[in-house]
Design a protein around this motif. Sequence first.
Motif, PDB file in Angstrom:
ATOM      1  N   ILE A  37     -69.130 -12.511  36.660  1.00  0.00           N
ATOM      2  CA  ILE A  37     -69.957 -12.252  37.829  1.00  0.00           C
ATOM      3  C   ILE A  37     -71.326 -11.784  37.353  1.00  0.00           C
TER       4      ILE A  37
ATOM      5  N   LYS B 249     -75.175 -10.832  38.832  1.00  0.00           N
ATOM      6  CA  LYS B 249     -76.033 -10.581  39.990  1.00  0.00           C
ATOM      7  C   LYS B 249     -77.340  -9.964  39.498  1.00  0.00           C
TER       8      LYS B 249
ATOM      9  N   ASN C 184     -63.007 -17.827  37.669  1.00  0.00           N
ATOM     10  CA  ASN C 184     -64.225 -18.260  38.351  1.00  0.00           C
ATOM     11  C   ASN C 184     -65.473 -17.639  37.740  1.00  0.00           C
TER      12      ASN C 184
ATOM     13  N   SER D 137     -69.530 -16.793  38.960  1.00  0.00           N
ATOM     14  CA  SER D 137     -70.416 -16.758  40.120  1.00  0.00           C
ATOM     15  C   SER D 137     -71.746 -16.107  39.771  1.00  0.00           C
TER      16      SER D 137
ATOM     17  N   GLU E  49     -75.511 -14.676  41.635  1.00  0.00           N
ATOM     18  CA  GLU E  49     -76.413 -14.363  42.732  1.00  0.00           C
ATOM     19  C   GLU E  49     -77.720 -13.930  42.095  1.00  0.00           C
TER      20      GLU E  49
ATOM     21  N   THR F  64     -69.992 -20.917  41.186  1.00  0.00           N
ATOM     22  CA  THR F  64     -70.716 -20.719  42.449  1.00  0.00           C
ATOM     23  C   THR F  64     -72.085 -20.128  42.145  1.00  0.00           C
TER      24      THR F  64
END
Length: 305
Positions: free
Chosen positions: A246, A248, A272, A274, A276, A298
């Motif tokens: 993850i 971000k 996964n 991801s 942002e 993603t």
Amino acid sequence: MRKSIHQHRVLFGLGVSAAALFAANPAAAQCVDEGAIWNCSGQNDAGQTVEQDGVEVRTQPGFSVDTEDDSGLYLRGLGYQGYADQSSSSLTGKIDGLRVFGAGDRPIVDGGKGIIDIETNGMISGGSYGVHVLNDGSGGTRVKTTGDVSGREKAGIYVQNISAASGDLTLDAGKVSGGETGIEVRNTGVGKTKATATGDVVGGSGYGIYAENGSRAGDLEIIATNVRTDGLDAVSAENNGLGLTIIKIGGQVAGGTDGSGIDALNGDTAANMSFEVGEVTGGQFGLYARNEGRGRITIVAAGDV
């Protein structure tokens, strides 16, 4: 994925003789042994060393170290190794501002996993590393810095769980800069890895933020505001573990001439991935993501990539 430019530092941390690394000048010492608690006070021009199993070091108002010795403050021992600074204590050393080596778990008769817990609001700087932490115990590692941290030649903050049994690795930082890499975290253990930076993170010839999980680790998470470097990737993440990746970044991400804004790799056992992000730029790629694992990718971008 490029390998860490600091990977060999573990050998340095474990290979130098105890006499060379942990020698102190008792006459100049301002960190006083009070059993399981050591209290540090006064302005010091000599490096302070605390070598004890199961210990917490606390600071008094006015404590600081500015020294030509290798480390401003050096903690080493088995079991719990803690540093609690709410006095804005500045630490400056020739090599490390703050160095902590968790040498492993304490004997079972004493109890105590090898845990490292650091919280400081002071400015920390070193010729090589600002904050330099190695945990060879089976517990977790938590590092929180709210003051500015800098490492002139290497990394501003370097944290590694080096035991295969180590737990979570958690870093919360403010403003960080390094001559090579701003922040580097590596988890060889079985826990999760999370690196958060609320201030600007700046690298030099290497990375802005570099994070890597070993094969038994869990999730890898990076949360930051602005990250940049002149050399390689602004953010480089390699998850060879079993969990999620993850990333971000709310502000600007700027990679160097020879790198990307964000370069992320999931190994074949990871899940996964991801992202942002806001604005992301790099000399080679803006965002370069590869998922060889079990999940999907993603990407949510609020700015240009």
